[in-house]
Design an enzyme around this catalytic site. Structure first.
Site, PDB file in Angstrom:
ATOM      1  CD  GLU A 253      -5.313   5.671   1.501  1.00 40.52           C
ATOM      2  OE1 GLU A 253      -5.564   4.560   2.010  1.00 40.52           O
ATOM      3  OE2 GLU A 253      -4.193   6.192   1.524  1.00 40.52           O
TER       4      GLU A 253
ATOM      5  CG  HIS B 183      -1.752   1.185   1.449  1.00 36.19           C
ATOM      6  ND1 HIS B 183      -3.123   1.158   1.350  1.00 36.19           N
ATOM      7  CD2 HIS B 183      -1.423   2.464   1.779  1.00 36.19           C
ATOM      8  CE1 HIS B 183      -3.606   2.378   1.588  1.00 36.19           C
ATOM      9  NE2 HIS B 183      -2.595   3.180   1.881  1.00 36.19           N
ATOM     10  CD  GLU B 184       1.533   3.227   3.762  1.00 28.66           C
ATOM     11  OE1 GLU B 184       0.617   2.920   4.515  1.00 28.66           O
ATOM     12  OE2 GLU B 184       1.488   4.272   3.085  1.00 28.66           O
TER      13      GLU B 184
ATOM     14  CE1 TYR C  23      -4.334  10.991   2.517  1.00 26.43           C
ATOM     15  CE2 TYR C  23      -3.924   9.519   0.678  1.00 26.43           C
ATOM     16  CZ  TYR C  23      -4.183   9.712   2.020  1.00 26.43           C
ATOM     17  OH  TYR C  23      -4.259   8.641   2.865  1.00 26.43           O
TER      18      TYR C  23
ATOM     19  CD  GLU D   7      -1.751  -9.569   2.526  1.00 30.73           C
ATOM     20  OE1 GLU D   7      -2.966  -9.396   2.255  1.00 30.73           O
ATOM     21  OE2 GLU D   7      -1.233  -9.196   3.587  1.00 30.73           O
TER      22      GLU D   7
ATOM     23  CG  ASP E 234      -9.240   9.822   6.294  1.00 32.24           C
ATOM     24  OD1 ASP E 234      -8.016  10.065   6.326  1.00 32.24           O
ATOM     25  OD2 ASP E 234      -9.729   8.785   5.796  1.00 32.24           O
TER      26      ASP E 234
ATOM     27  CD  GLU F 197      -5.251  -9.480   5.370  1.00 33.02           C
ATOM     28  OE1 GLU F 197      -5.630  -8.295   5.269  1.00 33.02           O
ATOM     29  OE2 GLU F 197      -4.673 -10.095   4.443  1.00 33.02           O
TER      30      GLU F 197
ATOM     31  CG  HIS G  21       0.209   6.079  -0.893  1.00 35.68           C
ATOM     32  ND1 HIS G  21      -0.951   6.595  -1.445  1.00 35.68           N
ATOM     33  CD2 HIS G  21      -0.172   5.494   0.264  1.00 35.68           C
ATOM     34  CE1 HIS G  21      -1.980   6.326  -0.659  1.00 35.68           C
ATOM     35  NE2 HIS G  21      -1.533   5.657   0.393  1.00 35.68           N
TER      36      HIS G  21
ATOM     37  CG  HIS H 214      -7.966   5.978   4.975  1.00 41.54           C
ATOM     38  ND1 HIS H 214      -7.510   7.240   5.252  1.00 41.54           N
ATOM     39  CD2 HIS H 214      -6.868   5.238   4.676  1.00 41.54           C
ATOM     40  CE1 HIS H 214      -6.206   7.274   5.137  1.00 41.54           C
ATOM     41  NE2 HIS H 214      -5.785   6.075   4.787  1.00 41.54           N
TER      42      HIS H 214
HETATM   43  C1  LIG Z   1      -1.741  11.515   5.487  1.00 42.54           C
HETATM   44  C2  LIG Z   1      -2.594  10.586   6.269  1.00 42.54           C
HETATM   45  C3  LIG Z   1      -1.752   9.455   6.956  1.00 42.54           C
HETATM   46  C4  LIG Z   1      -1.191   8.526   5.915  1.00 42.54           C
HETATM   47  C5  LIG Z   1      -2.234   7.466   5.636  1.00 42.54           C
HETATM   48  C6  LIG Z   1      -1.507   6.247   5.030  1.00 42.54           C
HETATM   49  S1  LIG Z   1      -1.052   6.462   3.386  1.00 42.54           S
HETATM   50  C7  LIG Z   1      -2.439   5.068   5.049  1.00 42.54           C
HETATM   51  O1  LIG Z   1      -3.394   5.041   4.300  1.00 42.54           O
HETATM   52  N1  LIG Z   1      -2.115   4.087   5.893  1.00 42.54           N
HETATM   53  C8  LIG Z   1      -2.912   2.887   5.865  1.00 42.54           C
HETATM   54  C9  LIG Z   1      -2.159   1.775   6.551  1.00 42.54           C
HETATM   55  C10 LIG Z   1      -2.743   0.486   6.111  1.00 42.54           C
HETATM   56  C11 LIG Z   1      -2.575   0.055   4.785  1.00 42.54           C
HETATM   57  C12 LIG Z   1      -3.130  -1.115   4.355  1.00 42.54           C
HETATM   58  C13 LIG Z   1      -3.900  -1.936   5.260  1.00 42.54           C
HETATM   59  C14 LIG Z   1      -4.083  -1.473   6.609  1.00 42.54           C
HETATM   60  C15 LIG Z   1      -3.531  -0.260   7.035  1.00 42.54           C
HETATM   61  C16 LIG Z   1      -4.254   3.103   6.509  1.00 42.54           C
HETATM   62  O2  LIG Z   1      -5.232   2.470   6.127  1.00 42.54           O
HETATM   63  N2  LIG Z   1      -4.288   3.982   7.536  1.00 42.54           N
HETATM   64  C17 LIG Z   1      -5.554   4.204   8.275  1.00 42.54           C
HETATM   65  C18 LIG Z   1      -5.366   3.717   9.681  1.00 42.54           C
HETATM   66  C19 LIG Z   1      -5.880   5.691   8.296  1.00 42.54           C
HETATM   67  O3  LIG Z   1      -4.930   6.496   8.024  1.00 42.54           O
HETATM   68  O4  LIG Z   1      -7.047   6.005   8.553  1.00 42.54           O
HETATM   69 ZN   LIG Z   2      -2.612   5.208   2.136  1.00 41.95          ZN
END
Ligand SMILES: CCCCC[C@H](S)C(=O)N[C@@H](Cc1ccccc1)C(=O)N[C@@H](C)C(=O)O
Ligand SMILES: [Zn+2]
Length: 311
Positions: free
Chosen positions: A171, A147-148, A162, A182, A229, A193, A151, A234
């Protein structure tokens, strides 16, 4: 100084044994993977650092004296970044996040009680969790790492803003490639998960097959207008996530072909202010380019978006 590729050992966040590509020089070992094509091409590597719970990046490159690594968050961030690099290189012909063999840097133990992970614009950062038992180290899940890093790919291609619909697409594309990389056979296409409430099996942060399960919309009629958000990026990602799930689970559509369509849409057609309708059109065009206008992929992707009320 002569750098030599070495293979170390360590345990990941789920206490699993892992082999680790490290860099040995000056009598020590460094958490740097110099085995990828980018290294011989331009010195690009996969490097893993620790922020020591400060808000710094990249922080300190991790080293070890005997190539046996005891920081599970670092082990997984490093090994999973390598898997993400391999996926983009072998499946999609992309050489790292920037397609120029740019070094992939990960920083673990980022900030204190940080229940999140992120892309800073140049690298990945991973928190240890929020101090409750809701999260294990966030680098402990390959879908999070995918995921990261995605980005980073998005920023160098469509550069989706964003915020609002383009932010939800941003997202969603990260959730899509996180799960494609995965590559679990679970029917629900869950997000996070492996690191959400490690003591409770089967739960996740999001579901792509049934976004409603975690309170996210799976149809345009339920799009959430909010200032939270960045405009619910998300949450509203549930709609394009469900569209991708519809597409990839249509009989005759393979994961690899679905990935090619989504990657081509991102890299050739989406732009910074694209909305959901533009993503529908981009993925239809990408499928047409790749498989022809009368292909099952074009029919499937058209139906996939109609099912979520887009187009
Ligand atoms: C600028 C805002 C903060 C960055 C948000 C990051 S890109 C993000 O989306 N993180 C994921 C982490 C993740 C990825 C895949 C699976 C599970 C969790 C994310 O979903 N963050 C949630 C907790 C959120 O920021 O609301
Ligand atoms: Zn993200």
């Amino acid at each position: 100084v002569h750098h030599a590729a070495a293979v170390g050992k360590g345990k990941g966040v789920l206490n699993d044994n892992k082999s680790i590509n490290t860099d040995s020089y000056s009598g020590g070992y460094y958490l740097r993977d110099i085995t990828k094509p980018m290294y011989s091409q331009n010195g690009g590597a996969i490097e893993t650092y620790t922020a020591k719970n400060k808000m710094v990046s990249p922080g300190t490159l991790l080293t070890d004296s005997d190539n046996t690594w005891v920081d599970p968050a670092a082990v997984d961030a490093h090994v999973y970044a390598g898997k993400v690099y391999d996926y983009y290189y072998t499946k999609l012909g992309r050489n790292s996040f920037d397609d120029e063999g740019g070094t992939l840097k990960s920083t673990v133990h980022y900030r204190e009680n940080y229940g999140n992970a992120g892309w800073t614009g140049t690298q990945m950062v991973y928190g240890d969790g929020d101090g409750s038992d809701k999260y294990a180290y966030l680098s402990g899940a390959l879908d999070v790492v995918g995921h990261e890093i995605t980005h980073g790919v998005t920023e160098r291609t469509a550069d989706l803003v964003y915020e609002g619909q383009s932010g939800a697409l941003n997202e969603s594309w990260s959730d899509v490639f996180g799960n494609l990389i995965e590559n679990k056979s679970d029917p629900e296409w869950l997000c996070g998960e492996d690191i959400i409430t490690p003591n409770i099996p089967g739960d996740a942060l999001r579901s792509m097959s049934d976004p409603n399960k975690y309170g996210d919309p799976d149809h345009m009629r339920d799009y959430v207008d909010t200032t939270e958000d960045h405009g619910g990026v998300h949450t509203n990602s549930g709609i394009p996530n469900k569209a991708f799930y519809n597409f990839v689970t249509t009989s005759g559509v393979t994961r690899d072909n679905a990935a090619k369509v989504w990657y081509r849409a991102l890299s050739q057609y989406l732009t910074s202010n694209s909305k959901f309708i533009d993503a529908r059109n981009a993925t239809i065009q990408a499928a047409t380019d790749l498989f022809g206008e009368d292909s099952k992929e074009v029919t499937a992707v058209t139906n996939a978006w109609s099912n979520v009320g887009v187009g």
